[in-house]
Write a protein that holds these residues in place. Structure first.
Motif, PDB file in Angstrom:
ATOM      1  N   ALA A 141     -91.789  -3.157 122.608  1.00  0.00           N
ATOM      2  CA  ALA A 141     -91.161  -4.140 123.489  1.00  0.00           C
ATOM      3  C   ALA A 141     -89.956  -3.546 124.205  1.00  0.00           C
ATOM      4  CB  ALA A 141     -90.720  -5.354 122.673  1.00  0.00           C
ATOM      5  N   ASN A 142     -89.801  -2.206 124.143  1.00  0.00           N
ATOM      6  CA  ASN A 142     -88.535  -1.638 124.620  1.00  0.00           C
ATOM      7  C   ASN A 142     -88.282  -1.855 126.111  1.00  0.00           C
ATOM      8  OD1 ASN A 142     -89.026   0.989 126.255  1.00  0.00           O
ATOM      9  ND2 ASN A 142     -90.472   1.109 124.541  1.00  0.00           N
ATOM     10  N   GLY A 143     -89.355  -2.134 126.881  1.00  0.00           N
ATOM     11  CA  GLY A 143     -89.136  -2.327 128.320  1.00  0.00           C
ATOM     12  C   GLY A 143     -88.914  -3.774 128.720  1.00  0.00           C
ATOM     13  N   LEU A 144     -88.989  -4.691 127.763  1.00  0.00           N
ATOM     14  CA  LEU A 144     -88.845  -6.108 128.120  1.00  0.00           C
ATOM     15  C   LEU A 144     -87.386  -6.473 128.342  1.00  0.00           C
ATOM     16  CD1 LEU A 144     -91.328  -7.825 125.626  1.00  0.00           C
ATOM     17  CD2 LEU A 144     -91.741  -7.062 127.970  1.00  0.00           C
ATOM     18  N   MET A 145     -87.179  -7.547 129.095  1.00  0.00           N
ATOM     19  CA  MET A 145     -85.837  -8.093 129.245  1.00  0.00           C
ATOM     20  C   MET A 145     -85.616  -9.135 128.140  1.00  0.00           C
ATOM     21  SD  MET A 145     -84.676  -6.476 131.790  1.00  0.00           S
ATOM     22  CE  MET A 145     -83.132  -7.275 132.216  1.00  0.00           C
ATOM     23  N   PRO A 146     -84.355  -9.360 127.738  1.00  0.00           N
ATOM     24  CA  PRO A 146     -84.104 -10.329 126.680  1.00  0.00           C
ATOM     25  C   PRO A 146     -84.706 -11.711 126.964  1.00  0.00           C
ATOM     26  CG  PRO A 146     -82.151  -9.054 127.067  1.00  0.00           C
ATOM     27  CD  PRO A 146     -83.146  -8.624 128.112  1.00  0.00           C
ATOM     28  N   SER A 147     -84.774 -12.091 128.240  1.00  0.00           N
ATOM     29  CA  SER A 147     -85.329 -13.412 128.550  1.00  0.00           C
ATOM     30  C   SER A 147     -86.827 -13.482 128.252  1.00  0.00           C
ATOM     31  CB  SER A 147     -85.078 -13.744 130.018  1.00  0.00           C
ATOM     32  OG  SER A 147     -85.627 -12.740 130.836  1.00  0.00           O
ATOM     33  N   GLU A 148     -87.453 -12.316 128.071  1.00  0.00           N
ATOM     34  CA  GLU A 148     -88.884 -12.310 127.795  1.00  0.00           C
ATOM     35  C   GLU A 148     -89.185 -12.269 126.302  1.00  0.00           C
ATOM     36  OE1 GLU A 148     -90.696  -9.852 131.496  1.00  0.00           O
ATOM     37  OE2 GLU A 148     -89.319  -8.744 130.246  1.00  0.00           O
ATOM     38  N   LEU A 149     -88.125 -12.366 125.471  1.00  0.00           N
ATOM     39  CA  LEU A 149     -88.333 -12.279 124.028  1.00  0.00           C
ATOM     40  C   LEU A 149     -88.310 -13.671 123.401  1.00  0.00           C
ATOM     41  CD1 LEU A 149     -85.825  -9.423 123.168  1.00  0.00           C
ATOM     42  CD2 LEU A 149     -88.261  -9.210 123.604  1.00  0.00           C
ATOM     43  N   SER A 150     -88.988 -13.807 122.281  1.00  0.00           N
ATOM     44  CA  SER A 150     -88.850 -15.043 121.516  1.00  0.00           C
ATOM     45  C   SER A 150     -87.557 -14.961 120.705  1.00  0.00           C
ATOM     46  CB  SER A 150     -90.033 -15.183 120.574  1.00  0.00           C
ATOM     47  OG  SER A 150     -89.897 -14.256 119.517  1.00  0.00           O
ATOM     48  N   GLY A 151     -87.136 -16.097 120.141  1.00  0.00           N
ATOM     49  CA  GLY A 151     -85.894 -16.111 119.374  1.00  0.00           C
ATOM     50  C   GLY A 151     -85.916 -15.119 118.222  1.00  0.00           C
ATOM     51  N   GLY A 152     -87.051 -15.095 117.514  1.00  0.00           N
ATOM     52  CA  GLY A 152     -87.155 -14.180 116.376  1.00  0.00           C
ATOM     53  C   GLY A 152     -87.112 -12.730 116.820  1.00  0.00           C
ATOM     54  N   MET A 153     -87.780 -12.428 117.956  1.00  0.00           N
ATOM     55  CA  MET A 153     -87.762 -11.056 118.461  1.00  0.00           C
ATOM     56  C   MET A 153     -86.347 -10.657 118.889  1.00  0.00           C
ATOM     57  SD  MET A 153     -91.182 -11.262 120.769  1.00  0.00           S
ATOM     58  CE  MET A 153     -91.341  -9.640 121.482  1.00  0.00           C
ATOM     59  N   ALA A 154     -85.672 -11.575 119.583  1.00  0.00           N
ATOM     60  CA  ALA A 154     -84.315 -11.268 120.045  1.00  0.00           C
ATOM     61  C   ALA A 154     -83.428 -10.912 118.855  1.00  0.00           C
ATOM     62  CB  ALA A 154     -83.737 -12.456 120.798  1.00  0.00           C
ATOM     63  N   ARG A 155     -83.630 -11.640 117.757  1.00  0.00           N
ATOM     64  CA  ARG A 155     -82.796 -11.382 116.600  1.00  0.00           C
ATOM     65  C   ARG A 155     -83.100 -10.014 115.999  1.00  0.00           C
ATOM     66  NH1 ARG A 155     -82.890 -16.673 113.944  1.00  0.00           N
ATOM     67  NH2 ARG A 155     -82.038 -17.357 115.919  1.00  0.00           N
ATOM     68  N   ARG A 156     -84.376  -9.631 116.073  1.00  0.00           N
ATOM     69  CA  ARG A 156     -84.700  -8.300 115.547  1.00  0.00           C
ATOM     70  C   ARG A 156     -84.131  -7.198 116.439  1.00  0.00           C
ATOM     71  NH1 ARG A 156     -90.809  -7.810 114.399  1.00  0.00           N
ATOM     72  NH2 ARG A 156     -91.154  -9.798 115.442  1.00  0.00           N
ATOM     73  N   VAL A 157     -84.122  -7.433 117.755  1.00  0.00           N
ATOM     74  CA  VAL A 157     -83.496  -6.445 118.644  1.00  0.00           C
ATOM     75  C   VAL A 157     -82.010  -6.348 118.316  1.00  0.00           C
ATOM     76  CG1 VAL A 157     -82.918  -5.875 121.023  1.00  0.00           C
ATOM     77  CG2 VAL A 157     -85.161  -6.819 120.486  1.00  0.00           C
ATOM     78  N   ALA A 158     -81.397  -7.514 118.093  1.00  0.00           N
ATOM     79  CA  ALA A 158     -79.973  -7.522 117.761  1.00  0.00           C
ATOM     80  C   ALA A 158     -79.726  -6.728 116.483  1.00  0.00           C
ATOM     81  CB  ALA A 158     -79.475  -8.953 117.595  1.00  0.00           C
ATOM     82  N   MET A 159     -80.683  -6.797 115.588  1.00  0.00           N
ATOM     83  CA  MET A 159     -80.546  -6.058 114.328  1.00  0.00           C
ATOM     84  C   MET A 159     -80.624  -4.563 114.605  1.00  0.00           C
ATOM     85  SD  MET A 159     -82.394  -7.218 111.038  1.00  0.00           S
ATOM     86  CE  MET A 159     -82.731  -6.262 109.635  1.00  0.00           C
ATOM     87  N   ALA A 160     -81.584  -4.164 115.449  1.00  0.00           N
ATOM     88  CA  ALA A 160     -81.699  -2.750 115.798  1.00  0.00           C
ATOM     89  C   ALA A 160     -80.404  -2.272 116.444  1.00  0.00           C
ATOM     90  CB  ALA A 160     -82.870  -2.533 116.749  1.00  0.00           C
ATOM     91  N   ARG A 161     -79.815  -3.124 117.272  1.00  0.00           N
ATOM     92  CA  ARG A 161     -78.582  -2.737 117.938  1.00  0.00           C
ATOM     93  C   ARG A 161     -77.432  -2.621 116.942  1.00  0.00           C
ATOM     94  NH1 ARG A 161     -76.042  -6.569 122.514  1.00  0.00           N
ATOM     95  NH2 ARG A 161     -75.567  -7.819 120.674  1.00  0.00           N
ATOM     96  N   ALA A 162     -77.424  -3.534 115.962  1.00  0.00           N
ATOM     97  CA  ALA A 162     -76.329  -3.507 114.985  1.00  0.00           C
ATOM     98  C   ALA A 162     -76.353  -2.227 114.158  1.00  0.00           C
ATOM     99  CB  ALA A 162     -76.403  -4.731 114.072  1.00  0.00           C
ATOM    100  N   ILE A 163     -77.542  -1.634 113.958  1.00  0.00           N
ATOM    101  CA  ILE A 163     -77.595  -0.416 113.147  1.00  0.00           C
ATOM    102  C   ILE A 163     -77.583   0.843 114.003  1.00  0.00           C
ATOM    103  CG2 ILE A 163     -78.718  -1.477 111.150  1.00  0.00           C
ATOM    104  CD1 ILE A 163     -81.371  -0.472 112.165  1.00  0.00           C
ATOM    105  N   ALA A 164     -77.464   0.674 115.327  1.00  0.00           N
ATOM    106  CA  ALA A 164     -77.570   1.831 116.217  1.00  0.00           C
ATOM    107  C   ALA A 164     -76.542   2.904 115.906  1.00  0.00           C
ATOM    108  CB  ALA A 164     -77.457   1.394 117.672  1.00  0.00           C
TER     109      ALA A 164
END
Ligand SMILES: Nc1ncnc2c1ncn2[C@@H]1O[C@H](COP(=O)(O)OP(=O)(O)OP(=O)(O)O)[C@@H](O)[C@H]1O
Ligand SMILES: [Mg+2]
Lengths: 273, 258
Positions: A141-164
């Motif tokens: 999903a790396n090319g998607l925009m945040p508006s194209e994510l579901s709530g659960g997906m957005a939270r997982r991206v946020a998690m990836a960002r938190a551990i970056a």
């Protein structure tokens, strides 16, 4: 990222006598907490008790009305802005809402802290970002925009960002909400794995009692501005405190109120006399 | 008693906001120089704020210039002074209408967009998120946008004036038959670079600072809800317009009022 793990007898996060008001309503009224380095600590409590608020206090975004919060030996609310920013680099936080930057793609969101704080070459950033996204199952999903994510997906991206930035500590605000059973299982394991592999300290705020208890080393239950119980999951499981029983077993009746503080229903319905 | 309380409370609220606004401005100023280490951010914002405002500026400038020529001609022709049309059009534009109207259009086109963008970033916790990633939103989000408006405004005002003069030329020379040589040569003789052009530029620089500051502060200070952001956007347009007109009077009195 270098850091010295705090020794066992000085906790990484030390909260003493914390008091915090919203208007004149106390959210916290004298809270003491120790969060041990290298452990997974869960903070549980009914909705609206101030779990998110507590994380924001630890991150230095809100100021307490009394009491101190020390992270890695530094008083979060006394140190200079520069020192606070230094400290925040070593804390990751996953917001309840995700808080992704809406004008950047998923990839760029995860790359954001790397680009801001490091001079890594592009190829390295790419590798790191894709690795973090792989860990949360969203490499595709790396090319998607945040508006194209579901709530659960957005939270997982946020998690990836938190551990970056490979921080020393991560605060997860409701990481499991909105996840299907499969991704929930993966995330539960991921939090545990990261904690072990990277020597992280994790704070997990969650309502999912069973899942959270299964990965945490220590649990704090807060309600109405106080810590009502704390201990290892085993001890809490055996605890006969009515607070804990009600919360762990999800009972409607008990000392934990379901309702936000209010005058009695009859008074409200009849209106002011 | 209640009226008095209300008065006191709103006065306090007003001064608190004023204080926050100035602290915000100081924070922004401190963050400005470091932005040049990452010129890409400034370029992006100058594009979004300045280049994308070009169309409205060009079209409005053209019409304002044309109207000025029509109105000026009617007055001047009574005195047989229609040759001075070029001077009248150019002076009105360069001294007043260029900077002022460009700033008013800027508030509506770019200022409101800035406020809404920042306000929504606040409402969706993107600014808090940045803070927790140890990225200062003032340097990363606010300062580049401030540069954008600071750099764009004088250029937009200049474009407005230039296009306006062309519009005046089309109407005056093309339509009303004013002598072309007189139109340009009188303009060249009577419009002073230092007194007229530079003073206009100074005005537009001041307006750029003020418009950027108001728009960004309103967004940053917005109540983080849909209603809060919508109110902040309205306030940006209203406050910027009033500030621009008020400052224009003061600046004009200082510059041209011997
Ligand atoms: N910006 C705010 N202004 C005033 N009160 C607030 C604000 N944010 C939160 N509160 C209050 O603070 C209390 C704690 O909010 P918080 O978001 O920390 O709860 P929480 O424990 O995270 O709840 P949940 O589990 O639903 O996320 C709530 O009762 C809420 O009414
Ligand atoms: Mg919460």
């Amino acid at each position: 990222m270098s850091f010295e793990p705090a020794t066992a007898d000085t906790p990484l996060v030390e909260i003493r006598g914390l008091r915090f008001l919203r208007g004149s309503r106390p959210i916290f009224d004298g809270i003491d907490m120790d969060i041990e380095a290298g452990k997974v600590t869960a903070i549980m409590g009914p909705s609206g008790t101030g779990k998110t608020t507590l994380l924001k206090l630890i991150g230095g975004q809100l100021r307490p009305d009394a009491g101190t919060i020390r992270v890695d030996g530094q008083d979060v609310h006394r140190i200079s802005r520069k020192a606070l920013y230094e400290l925040r680099r070593r804390m990751g936080m996953m917001f309840q809402s995700g808080a992704l930057l809406t004008d950047l793609t998923v990839f760029e969101n995860v790359a954001f802290p790397l680009r801001e704080h490091t001079d890594l070459p592009e190829s390295m950033i790419r590798a790191l970002v894709l690795m973090k996204l792989q860990a949360v199952g969203l490499r595709g999903a790396n090319g998607l925009m945040p508006s194209e994510l579901s709530g659960g997906m957005a939270r997982r991206v946020a998690m990836a960002r938190a551990i970056a930035l490979d921080p020393m500590m991560i605060m997860y605000d409701e990481p499991f909400t909105g996840q299907d059973p499969i991704s929930m299982g993966v995330l539960v394991q991921l939090i545990r794995k990261l904690n072990k592999a990277m020597g992280l300290t994790s704070i997990v705020v969650s309502h999912d009692v069973a899942e959270t208890a299964s990965i945490s080393d220590y649990i704090y239950v807060i309600s109405q501005g106080k810590v009502v119980e704390h201990g290892s999951p085993q001890n809490l499981g055996r605890s006969d405190s009515p607070w804990v029983r009600q919360f762990m077993d999800g009972l409607a009746d008990g000392p934990v109120p379901f309702h936000f503080p209010a005058p009695t229903l009859a008074e409200d319905l009849l209106g002011p006399a | 008693m209640n009226g008095l309380q209300w008065l006191g409370a709103s006065a306090l609220g007003f001064f608190r906001r004023l204080g926050r606004g100035h602290l915000f401005f100081l924070d922004t100023l401190v963050a400005l120089p470091a932005n040049w280490l990452r010129p890409r951010l400034i370029v992006q914002q100058t594009y979004a704020i300045g280049v994308l405002s070009m169309i409205i500026i060009v079209v409005s400038g053209l019409f304002v210039g044309m109207v000025l020529a029509l109105q000026g001609y009617n007055t001047l022709v009574d005195f047989g002074a229609e040759e001075s049309l070029g001077v009248v059009v150019a002076l009105s534009l360069v001294r007043e209408l260029g900077p002022v109207v460009a700033a008013l259009l800027f508030a509506g086109r770019a200022g409101s967009a800035l406020t809404a963008e920042i306000g929504l970033m606040k409402a969706t916790e993107q600014l808090s998120g940045m803070e927790m990633m140890a990225v200062n939103p003032i340097s990363r989000v606010i300062a580049p946008r401030f540069w954008g408006s600071f750099l764009s405004m004088p250029l937009l005002a200049a474009v407005f004036s230039a296009v306006g003069v062309l519009g005046g030329y089309f109407v005056g020379v093309g339509l009303l038959g004013v002598d072309e040589g007189a139109f340009w040569s009188q303009m060249r003789d009577k419009v002073d670079f230092h007194d007229d052009v530079m003073n206009g530029v100074i005005k537009s620089i001041v307006f750029g600072v003020v418009a950027g500051w108001i728009a960004l502060f309103e967004g940053y200070d917005a109540v983080p809800t849909s209603e809060g952001v919508s109110r902040a956007t309205t306030r940006t347009v209203v406050h910027t317009s009033l500030a621009v007109l008020g400052l224009d009077f003061i600046l004009t009195a200082l510059m041209f009022g011997e």
